[in-house]
Design a protein around this motif. Structure first.
Motif, PDB file in Angstrom:
ATOM      1  N   CYS A 129      14.350  13.765  22.208  1.00  0.00           N
ATOM      2  CA  CYS A 129      15.889  14.107  22.446  1.00  0.00           C
ATOM      3  C   CYS A 129      16.178  14.644  23.991  1.00  0.00           C
ATOM      4  N   LEU A 130      15.268  15.189  24.528  1.00  0.00           N
ATOM      5  CA  LEU A 130      15.134  15.612  25.971  1.00  0.00           C
ATOM      6  C   LEU A 130      15.259  14.272  26.881  1.00  0.00           C
ATOM      7  N   SER A 131      14.362  13.164  26.429  1.00  0.00           N
ATOM      8  CA  SER A 131      14.407  11.801  26.965  1.00  0.00           C
ATOM      9  C   SER A 131      15.720  11.227  26.950  1.00  0.00           C
ATOM     10  N   ARG A 132      16.328  11.226  25.780  1.00  0.00           N
ATOM     11  CA  ARG A 132      17.680  10.648  25.628  1.00  0.00           C
ATOM     12  C   ARG A 132      18.706  11.305  26.499  1.00  0.00           C
ATOM     13  N   LEU A 133      18.646  12.557  26.537  1.00  0.00           N
ATOM     14  CA  LEU A 133      19.594  13.310  27.504  1.00  0.00           C
ATOM     15  C   LEU A 133      19.469  12.957  28.947  1.00  0.00           C
ATOM     16  N   LEU A 134      18.063  12.963  29.243  1.00  0.00           N
ATOM     17  CA  LEU A 134      17.772  12.655  30.653  1.00  0.00           C
ATOM     18  C   LEU A 134      18.311  11.058  30.812  1.00  0.00           C
ATOM     19  N   ILE A 135      17.963  10.261  30.103  1.00  0.00           N
ATOM     20  CA  ILE A 135      18.363   8.931  30.412  1.00  0.00           C
ATOM     21  C   ILE A 135      19.953   8.583  30.506  1.00  0.00           C
ATOM     22  N   SER A 136      20.392   9.415  29.626  1.00  0.00           N
ATOM     23  CA  SER A 136      22.047   9.291  29.516  1.00  0.00           C
ATOM     24  C   SER A 136      22.469   9.906  30.788  1.00  0.00           C
ATOM     25  N   CYS A 137      22.047  10.852  31.262  1.00  0.00           N
ATOM     26  CA  CYS A 137      22.557  11.352  32.492  1.00  0.00           C
ATOM     27  C   CYS A 137      22.250  10.467  33.637  1.00  0.00           C
ATOM     28  N   ILE A 138      20.971  10.205  33.691  1.00  0.00           N
ATOM     29  CA  ILE A 138      20.741   8.975  34.679  1.00  0.00           C
ATOM     30  C   ILE A 138      21.650   7.734  34.690  1.00  0.00           C
ATOM     31  N   LEU A 139      21.619   7.020  33.535  1.00  0.00           N
ATOM     32  CA  LEU A 139      22.534   5.925  33.555  1.00  0.00           C
ATOM     33  C   LEU A 139      24.091   6.250  33.564  1.00  0.00           C
ATOM     34  N   ASN A 145       0.815  -1.049  -0.011  1.00  0.00           N
ATOM     35  CA  ASN A 145       0.117   0.074   0.070  1.00  0.00           C
ATOM     36  C   ASN A 145       0.927   1.254   0.066  1.00  0.00           C
ATOM     37  N   ARG A 146       1.623   1.254  -0.895  1.00  0.00           N
ATOM     38  CA  ARG A 146       2.582   2.502  -1.007  1.00  0.00           C
ATOM     39  C   ARG A 146       2.012   3.769  -1.024  1.00  0.00           C
ATOM     40  N   LYS A 147       0.875   3.756  -1.538  1.00  0.00           N
ATOM     41  CA  LYS A 147       0.197   5.395  -1.861  1.00  0.00           C
ATOM     42  C   LYS A 147      -0.095   5.720  -0.299  1.00  0.00           C
ATOM     43  N   ALA A 148      -0.695   4.861   0.280  1.00  0.00           N
ATOM     44  CA  ALA A 148      -1.284   5.104   1.536  1.00  0.00           C
ATOM     45  C   ALA A 148       0.000   5.418   2.514  1.00  0.00           C
ATOM     46  N   PHE A 149       1.151   4.813   2.401  1.00  0.00           N
ATOM     47  CA  PHE A 149       2.273   4.700   3.052  1.00  0.00           C
ATOM     48  C   PHE A 149       2.877   6.292   2.980  1.00  0.00           C
ATOM     49  N   HIS A 150       2.990   6.552   1.710  1.00  0.00           N
ATOM     50  CA  HIS A 150       3.637   7.975   1.169  1.00  0.00           C
ATOM     51  C   HIS A 150       2.599   8.933   2.238  1.00  0.00           C
ATOM     52  N   ASN A 151       1.154   9.058   2.102  1.00  0.00           N
ATOM     53  CA  ASN A 151       0.473   9.937   3.053  1.00  0.00           C
ATOM     54  C   ASN A 151       0.634   9.743   4.274  1.00  0.00           C
ATOM     55  N   PHE A 152       0.718   8.681   4.760  1.00  0.00           N
ATOM     56  CA  PHE A 152       0.915   8.565   6.180  1.00  0.00           C
ATOM     57  C   PHE A 152       2.123   9.103   6.720  1.00  0.00           C
ATOM     58  N   ASN A 153       3.453   9.010   5.958  1.00  0.00           N
ATOM     59  CA  ASN A 153       4.503   9.610   6.426  1.00  0.00           C
ATOM     60  C   ASN A 153       4.269  11.151   6.199  1.00  0.00           C
ATOM     61  N   TYR A 154       3.597  11.711   5.279  1.00  0.00           N
ATOM     62  CA  TYR A 154       3.619  13.116   5.169  1.00  0.00           C
ATOM     63  C   TYR A 154       2.819  13.824   6.077  1.00  0.00           C
ATOM     64  N   PHE A 155       1.729  13.260   6.505  1.00  0.00           N
ATOM     65  CA  PHE A 155       0.836  13.979   7.645  1.00  0.00           C
ATOM     66  C   PHE A 155       1.639  13.927   9.044  1.00  0.00           C
ATOM     67  N   LEU A 156       2.214  12.774   9.231  1.00  0.00           N
ATOM     68  CA  LEU A 156       2.896  12.508  10.527  1.00  0.00           C
ATOM     69  C   LEU A 156       4.340  13.264  10.558  1.00  0.00           C
ATOM     70  N   PHE A 157       4.730  13.935   9.684  1.00  0.00           N
ATOM     71  CA  PHE A 157       6.021  14.387   9.338  1.00  0.00           C
ATOM     72  C   PHE A 157       6.081  15.805  10.381  1.00  0.00           C
ATOM     73  N   PHE A 158       5.003  16.586  10.430  1.00  0.00           N
ATOM     74  CA  PHE A 158       5.164  17.683  11.162  1.00  0.00           C
ATOM     75  C   PHE A 158       5.010  17.299  12.718  1.00  0.00           C
ATOM     76  N   TYR A 159       3.987  16.097  12.921  1.00  0.00           N
ATOM     77  CA  TYR A 159       3.950  15.969  14.249  1.00  0.00           C
ATOM     78  C   TYR A 159       5.118  15.109  14.958  1.00  0.00           C
ATOM     79  N   ASN A 160       5.852  14.673  14.109  1.00  0.00           N
ATOM     80  CA  ASN A 160       7.032  13.848  14.648  1.00  0.00           C
ATOM     81  C   ASN A 160       8.242  14.894  15.067  1.00  0.00           C
ATOM     82  N   VAL A 161       8.261  15.859  14.270  1.00  0.00           N
ATOM     83  CA  VAL A 161       9.192  16.970  14.633  1.00  0.00           C
ATOM     84  C   VAL A 161       8.729  17.483  16.234  1.00  0.00           C
ATOM     85  N   LEU A 162       7.850  17.563  16.746  1.00  0.00           N
ATOM     86  CA  LEU A 162       7.455  18.014  18.014  1.00  0.00           C
ATOM     87  C   LEU A 162       7.631  16.801  18.750  1.00  0.00           C
TER      88      LEU A 162
END
Length: 621
Positions: free
Chosen positions: A491-501, A468-485
């Motif tokens: 990133c902050l969780s990665r920093l926090l976990i690295s500091c704790i460990l 289902n490649r066409k649906a997959f491309h639309n899925f990626n496009y609309f979630l692109f802006f959400y995944n930025v946030l």
């Protein structure tokens, strides 16, 4: 009126002991050098030098004294470990940089600490030298006298000034009882050595056998490898399955036992020192709180700074309570690390013996020999330092977590804001749950709609083939802006976990806290790997067994050859004088080694010159 503890501190402030431990450390070098000189005089040198060297005048005396074999010693491990424990107070003295015999610039402090390390090592050298010396009778007497000297001085220090300025009663005893216990053990050990050596000297007991090249546990390990694998394994207890399983075919070397014992004692002393510093800071904060209360009372609780002052007082009170409450969990964490390091050492050594290096980073598969030799010298000291600093960092981290719990959960309830706290906690949990739910939903959609079906009924997962490649491309496009946030939070969780460990595992020298490709920057982990390789190359049971077989076979062949020559000498026939037999063997040796002819002493007489000329002619022909 002073309290009892305050009176004790005040009295101890005027207490002056007749023994200055730092000054005694300097003067202890005199008997230490005397003991080293005596043991070196008794020690025989294995390799004699040429006669043109002036050292031949000493004969084969004044050999090098070895305090401890840091690589292959498996016997007398606990005695060496206790001897290391006796040095704990002086090591902590160096660790706190209290060794200041000279006033030097800041850049020269490293040289002063180096001199201090050599002085402490030389002062405690007789303990190890007397334990490892072959001359048991003499070394036991010298070791007992030297241990008794340190024991008496330590007891005198405790008895004259038992109290302290921070803890109060018996503060000096809290600091010195581990070393005192170790010295008492060494006294008993040297006394036991003296009794056994005296019995052997009088002929009541056989003399101690020479230290074998192949230890018993190493031989058992090789035998276990040669046996066929048993189909049924022995049943293990819960402790052996979950905590630790003893292995009779493995023993920790004396270096590891001594390091762990010394780390335990130094950790205890570090906790006591930290508590004393806490008492000092707490007293200062109490005085500060008293001034704040005086200000609030003076302003009749109507001043503009009164709310801030009350919050500062609450923060001080909570911080003191949290710091004391986290001493025990931080201590238990550090103690568990010490036991875990022993378990990791055994696990890593067995893997190296089996030829498995996959648990190591790729760059450590072939370490530099020079780095490995330096690593085994660094490891013990660095391990202790990592444990001490690791405890302090873990304690600070746990205290910060405790403050967060107090201000997030406990104090709102005590201030009658429990419902508001529960509402905020519920909103936070709901927000995190929604974010995690959306991430799980993305995974479910990808697995259900964007992957092709399984190739076979036995496959566990679908193949990595898009559907289902066409649906997959639309899925990626609309979630692109959400995944930025969403990536910002990731990133902050990665920093926090690295500091704790990173802070939680800072004391674990057996595990790197660096990312893949940067393990070489972790000097502690590099020392651990180098130490493992040195032990692997020098104490591998298979290699040691092979060398043992070679040496045993060589000795047996030499013995059989000697017996053969003895039988020839004792055989029936015409009697030959020993002088003639010696001359005949001398002639045979000189003919086979012509260079020795010119090195012989020239004797006066015409006959000896003719004999030498004949030998030279025979050798040339």
């Amino acid at each position: 009126m002073f309290t009892a503890n305050a009176r004790t501190r005040q009295l101890n402030g005027t207490c002056t002991s007749s023994v200055d431990m730092e000054l005694f450390l300097h003067y202890s070098l005199i008997p230490s050098l005397f003991i080293i000189l005596v043991l070196s005089l008794l020690q025989r040198r294995e390799h004699c030098r040429q006669t043109d060297d002036t050292s031949y005048l000493l004969g084969n005396h004044f050999g090098i004294i070895v305090p401890l074999d840091f690589v292959g010693t498996f016997s007398n491990r606990w005695s060496y470990g206790i001897a290391f424990g006796a040095t704990a107070n002086k090591i902590m003295f160096l660790f706190s940089e209290g060794y200041q015999p000279l006033q030097v610039p800041q850049w020269a402090q490293a040289f002063v600490l180096l001199i201090g390390g050599f002085e402490v090592g030389l002062s405690f050298f007789p303990f190890f030298a007397c334990l490892s010396s072959e001359f048991r009778l003499t070394s036991s007497i010298l070791g007992f006298c030297y241990s008794l000297l340190w024991f008496v001085v330590t007891v005198l220090q405790i008895s004259e000034c038992p109290n302290g300025q921070f803890v109060g009663r018996y503060e000096t005893l809290l600091f010195y009882w581990p070393s005192l216990l170790c010295l008492a053990f060494l006294l008993g050990r040297f006394l036991h050595m003296f009794v056994k050596a005296l019995k052997a000297h009088l002929g009541w007991e056989p003399h101690a056998e020479e230290k074998p090249l192949l230890e018993a546990h190493q031989a058992e390990h090789v035998k276990q490898l040669l046996r066929k694998a048993c189909p049924r394994e022995r049943k293990k207890s819960w402790f052996q399955t979950r905590v630790y399983d003893w292995d009779p075919c493995f023993q920790f070397p004396s270096r590891m036992v001594g390091t762990i014992i010394l780390a335990f004692i130094c950790l205890y002393l570090f906790i006591i020192i930290e508590f004393c510093m806490f008492v000092f800071v707490r007293d200062k904060l109490d005085v500060f709180e008293g001034k704040l209360e005086s200000y609030v009372a003076l302003m009749n609780e109507t001043g503009t700074l009164t709310p801030v002052i009350l919050q500062v007082k609450e923060l001080i009170s909570v911080s003191k309570g949290v710091w004391v409450a986290t001493i025990l969990p931080a201590s238990l964490t550090s103690v568990s690390y010490l036991f875990h390091i022993l378990a990791c050492y055994r696990k890593h050594m067995k893997r190296l013996w089996a030829g498995d290096k996959h648990f190591l980073p790729l760059r450590f598969h072939n370490p530099s020999p020079s780095e490995s030799v330096v690593a085994i010298a660094r490891y013990s000291g660095w391990q202790i330092a990592y444990i001490l600093w690791g405890y302090l960092i873990i304690h600070v981290m746990q205290s910060l977590c405790g403050l967060m719990i107090m201000y997030g959960l406990v104090l709102p309830v005590t201030h009658h804001r429990g419902l508001e706290m529960l509402r905020r906690l519920g909103l936070g949990i709901l927000t995190i749950s929604i974010i995690l739910g959306l991430m799980i939903l993305q995974m479910w959609i990808a697995a259900s709609f964007f992957l092709q079906p399984k190739l076979g009924p036995g496959d566990k997962q679908k193949p990595l083939a898009l559907n289902n490649r066409k649906a997959f491309h639309n899925f990626n496009y609309f979630l692109f802006f959400y995944n930025v946030l969403l990536g910002l939070g990731a990133c902050l969780s990665r920093l926090l976990i690295s500091c704790i460990l990173g802070t939680w595992l800072i004391a674990r020298i057996d595990r790197t806290i660096m990312q893949s490709g940067y393990e070489g920057a972790d000097m502690g982990f590099s020392a651990w790997i180098g130490m493992l390789y040195v032990d692997h190359y020098h104490t591998n049971p298979v290699l040691v067994s092979f060398c043992h077989i070679l040496l045993t076979g060589h000795r047996e062949r030499k013995l059989q050859k000697a017996i053969k020559y003895w039988c020839l000498d004792q055989s029936a026939g015409p009697r030959i004088s020993a002088r003639s037999r010696t001359r005949w063997r001398l002639l045979q040796t000189l003919i086979n080694n012509p260079r020795l002819i010119m090195l012989r002493k020239s004797k006066s007489g015409h006959g000896s010159q003719e004999f030498t000329q004949i030998l030279l002619t025979c050798s040339e022909s």
